[in-house]
Design an enzyme around this catalytic site. Sequence first.
Site, short mmCIF file in Angstrom:
data_model
loop_
_atom_site.label_atom_id
_atom_site.label_comp_id
_atom_site.label_asym_id
_atom_site.label_seq_id
_atom_site.Cartn_x
_atom_site.Cartn_y
_atom_site.Cartn_z
N ASP A 1 0.85 -1.19 0.00
CA ASP A 1 0.00 0.00 0.00
C ASP A 1 0.89 1.24 0.00
O ASP A 1 1.98 1.23 0.58
CB ASP A 1 -0.90 0.02 1.24
CG ASP A 1 -1.80 1.25 1.28
OD1 ASP A 1 -2.78 1.27 0.52
OD2 ASP A 1 -1.50 2.18 2.05
N GLU B 1 0.85 5.38 0.87
CA GLU B 1 0.20 6.59 1.35
C GLU B 1 0.70 7.73 0.47
O GLU B 1 1.90 7.82 0.19
CB GLU B 1 0.53 6.85 2.81
CG GLU B 1 -0.12 5.87 3.78
CD GLU B 1 -1.64 5.88 3.71
OE1 GLU B 1 -2.23 6.98 3.66
OE2 GLU B 1 -2.24 4.80 3.69
N GLU C 1 -2.39 19.82 5.87
CA GLU C 1 -3.81 19.47 5.88
C GLU C 1 -4.05 17.97 5.69
O GLU C 1 -5.11 17.46 6.06
CB GLU C 1 -4.55 20.25 4.78
CG GLU C 1 -4.57 21.75 5.02
CD GLU C 1 -5.24 22.50 3.88
OE1 GLU C 1 -5.71 21.83 2.93
OE2 GLU C 1 -5.31 23.74 3.94
N HIS D 1 -3.18 10.57 6.77
CA HIS D 1 -2.12 9.55 6.76
C HIS D 1 -1.24 9.58 8.00
O HIS D 1 -0.49 8.62 8.25
CB HIS D 1 -1.24 9.69 5.50
CG HIS D 1 -0.76 11.09 5.26
ND1 HIS D 1 0.15 11.71 6.09
CD2 HIS D 1 -1.06 11.97 4.28
CE1 HIS D 1 0.40 12.93 5.61
NE2 HIS D 1 -0.33 13.11 4.53
N HIS E 1 -4.92 3.46 7.62
CA HIS E 1 -4.42 4.65 6.92
C HIS E 1 -2.94 4.89 7.16
O HIS E 1 -2.46 6.03 7.07
CB HIS E 1 -5.24 5.90 7.28
CG HIS E 1 -6.66 5.82 6.81
ND1 HIS E 1 -7.02 5.69 5.48
CD2 HIS E 1 -7.83 5.82 7.50
CE1 HIS E 1 -8.34 5.63 5.38
NE2 HIS E 1 -8.85 5.69 6.58
N ASP F 1 -2.22 -0.81 6.46
CA ASP F 1 -3.15 -1.19 5.41
C ASP F 1 -2.65 -2.41 4.63
O ASP F 1 -3.45 -3.24 4.19
CB ASP F 1 -3.37 -0.02 4.45
CG ASP F 1 -4.27 1.06 5.05
OD1 ASP F 1 -4.78 0.83 6.18
OD2 ASP F 1 -4.47 2.10 4.42
#
Length: 201
Positions: A38, A40, A82, A87, A179, A184
């Site tokens: 995975d 991020e 932001e 994550h 996340h 993940d």
Amino acid sequence: MKFNWFKKIVQDHPKFWETYLSYFDENKSKIKRYVVFDCETTGLNYKKDRILSIGAVGILNNRVEINDFIEVFIKQDIFNPETVAIHGILKEGPEKVVEVEALIRFLDFIKDATLVGHHVSFDIEMINQALNRMNLGTLKNEYMDTDIMYQKLKHFQQDQHTSLDELCDVYKIRKSDRHTASGDAYITALLFLKLKRKLEI
């Protein structure tokens, strides 16, 4: 002077890329290994956004190999505070490497394994975009998507997607470290094995 139009143009590739390609030699003995991974990212636009971290874990003989694991964080030229809420990756924190080094480690880890992920085409495209920035080719690995596996199991339409959170609830998989790339990847590995057994593949 006569010009040879058929002269082969040889492009020099870095050693790590040549090593990666060598894993796909048909004459090599094949041990069926899956790598669940995975990424991020800074967002969902694979052309503009960048990879923040990659987490991956290996599967052999229908078992998650906890020791067969990689997690790498990538330095960012531009930091967007932001996105931290999603994550959890701060500007300062775990050791971070440049994108090239992260890709070298990732390719060395996956070798010729079958890649697995949830909505994996996005993660593969993010990796391919990073490889493109290095003037290299694309990933050669076969891949499987746990969402598509679930679609086949339930005979859903191809456009009927299910989130990783929903499938964790369906199969009672604990959503620990959700996340994060490593979290993940591990969750998806557990889901993959459950779906693989049900589909008998």
